[in-house]
Design an enzyme around this catalytic site. Structure first.
Site, PDB file in Angstrom:
ATOM      1  CG  ASP A  67      -0.242  -0.119   2.544  1.00  0.00           C
ATOM      2  OD1 ASP A  67       1.007  -0.171   2.567  1.00  0.00           O
ATOM      3  OD2 ASP A  67      -0.932  -0.160   3.570  1.00  0.00           O
ATOM      4  CG  ASN A 136      -8.628   1.383  11.136  1.00  0.00           C
ATOM      5  OD1 ASN A 136      -7.714   0.594  10.911  1.00  0.00           O
ATOM      6  ND2 ASN A 136      -8.849   2.450  10.388  1.00  0.00           N
ATOM      7  CG  HIS A 138      -5.738  -0.176   8.208  1.00  0.00           C
ATOM      8  ND1 HIS A 138      -5.574   1.177   8.010  1.00  0.00           N
ATOM      9  CD2 HIS A 138      -4.569  -0.594   8.716  1.00  0.00           C
ATOM     10  CE1 HIS A 138      -4.370   1.537   8.376  1.00  0.00           C
ATOM     11  NE2 HIS A 138      -3.741   0.489   8.813  1.00  0.00           N
ATOM     12  CD  GLU A 143      -8.324   2.826   6.179  1.00  0.00           C
ATOM     13  OE1 GLU A 143      -8.032   1.931   7.000  1.00  0.00           O
ATOM     14  OE2 GLU A 143      -7.958   3.994   6.315  1.00  0.00           O
TER      15      GLU A 143
HETATM   16  C1  GLP Z   1      -0.407   1.418   8.167  1.00  0.00           C
HETATM   17  C2  GLP Z   1       0.178   0.866   6.873  1.00  0.00           C
HETATM   18  C3  GLP Z   1       0.066  -0.630   6.791  1.00  0.00           C
HETATM   19  C4  GLP Z   1       0.462  -1.210   8.121  1.00  0.00           C
HETATM   20  C5  GLP Z   1      -0.595  -0.865   9.145  1.00  0.00           C
HETATM   21  C6  GLP Z   1      -0.169  -1.139  10.562  1.00  0.00           C
HETATM   22  O1  GLP Z   1      -1.330   2.433   7.919  1.00  0.00           O
HETATM   23  N1  GLP Z   1      -0.329   1.473   5.693  1.00  0.00           N
HETATM   24  O2  GLP Z   1       0.912  -1.099   5.771  1.00  0.00           O
HETATM   25  O3  GLP Z   1       0.571  -2.607   8.032  1.00  0.00           O
HETATM   26  O4  GLP Z   1      -1.046   0.457   9.010  1.00  0.00           O
HETATM   27  O5  GLP Z   1       0.862  -0.257  10.931  1.00  0.00           O
HETATM   28  P1  GLP Z   1       1.800  -0.430  12.168  1.00  0.00           P
HETATM   29  O6  GLP Z   1       2.589  -1.675  11.963  1.00  0.00           O
HETATM   30  O7  GLP Z   1       2.695   0.797  12.167  1.00  0.00           O
HETATM   31  O8  GLP Z   1       0.928  -0.505  13.375  1.00  0.00           O
END
Ligand code: GLP
Length: 246
Positions: A67, A136, A138, A143
């Site tokens: 992403d 959340n 995702h 989302e």
């Molecule tokens: C972010 C990224 C994702 C990531 C997720 C969790 O927004 N776009 O690729 O896996 O959210 O992030 P984190 O590992 O910093 O908690």
């Protein structure tokens, strides 16, 4: 879903890296999709260490980005692409030919989605997809209330994602949209690895594993899949009723 609880972030990262190393050793030409974000960073360190010690060879692998924030390119510290290059690709000399990553600055995002989908289909399918979980639920930028049948797509970011986004950037950025692989890519992957650590993820981990399967919590959509491995630390697992501690 196979859930394995590790004592801490360090152990979770080690086990995750070992899983990927083992997979690549059995299939050296794997197509790997590795999330950005903070959760996988220590896993990447272990992958790098193993590559340097010749315990694994990524030279035949391909890598596809999960992403990106629309409007941000590789030059922005904290963008997904910058994170992957700095924390992994540049450190084990992965060549440009091996990588296909969403360009957050693409003028035509629909064409960009097609380009990335084409790269995946051309290589068969994703062998291993490593996913962090947003606060959340995702996965990538799938989302809450995502359509589960989508491949690559552009999405308006959820308020929680916008809120959390500041942790990645040194400067203030105003992110509104993301571009992401879809749930369909995740479901079609040979192996899915979810990772989560820390007490702040405990609630979303519980919803992911023990909550209702619903598009409101995208990570719950993979809870019934047999090829999903969920590596979490004790803090993130603290609200689970049942889990397999190692
Ligand atoms: C972010 C990224 C994702 C990531 C997720 C969790 O927004 N776009 O690729 O896996 O959210 O992030 P984190 O590992 O910093 O908690």
């Amino acid at each position: 879903m196979n859930i394995k609880v590790q004592t801490n972030y360090e152990e979770m990262s080690k086990v995750t890296a070992e899983f990927i190393i083992n997979y690549v050793n059995h299939k050296p030409d794997s197509l790997l999709c590795l999330a950005g974000g903070h959760t996988p960073l220590r896993t990447f360190d272990y992958l790098i260490e193993a590559a340097i010690n010749r315990q694994v060879d990524f030279s035949e692998c391909k890598f596809v980005g999960l992403d990106e924030w629309v409007g941000l390119g590789k030059s922005v510290k904290g963008s997904c692409q910058e994170t992957l290059y700095t924390s992994l690709f540049d450190r084990i000399s992965i060549s440009e030919e091996q990588i296909c990553f969403f360009n957050g600055l693409a003028e035509d995002t629909a064409v960009e989605c097609k380009r990335v989908d084409h790269f995946i289909f051309e290589n068969g399918k994703i062998d291993v997809i490593l996913l962090g979980i947003g606060m959340n639920g995702h996965l990538g930028f799938n989302e809450p209330n995502v359509s589960p049948d989508l491949y690559s797509h552009v999405v308006g970011l959820d308020p929680v994602t916008k809120d959390v986004s500041s942790k990645y950037f040194e400067e203030e950025v105003n992110v509104k949209q993301g571009i992401s692989l879809g749930i369909q890519h995740i479901v079609e992957s040979d192996t899915v690895i979810l990772i989560a650590n820390g007490a702040k993820k405990a609630d979303i981990v519980k919803q992911t594993v023990e909550g209702e399967k619903t598009v409101e919590v995208p990570s719950s959509l993979v809870q019934d899949l047999p090829n999903v491995h969920f590596f979490i630390d004790e803090e993130a697992a603290s609200l689970l009723e049942k889990s397999d501690k190692e």
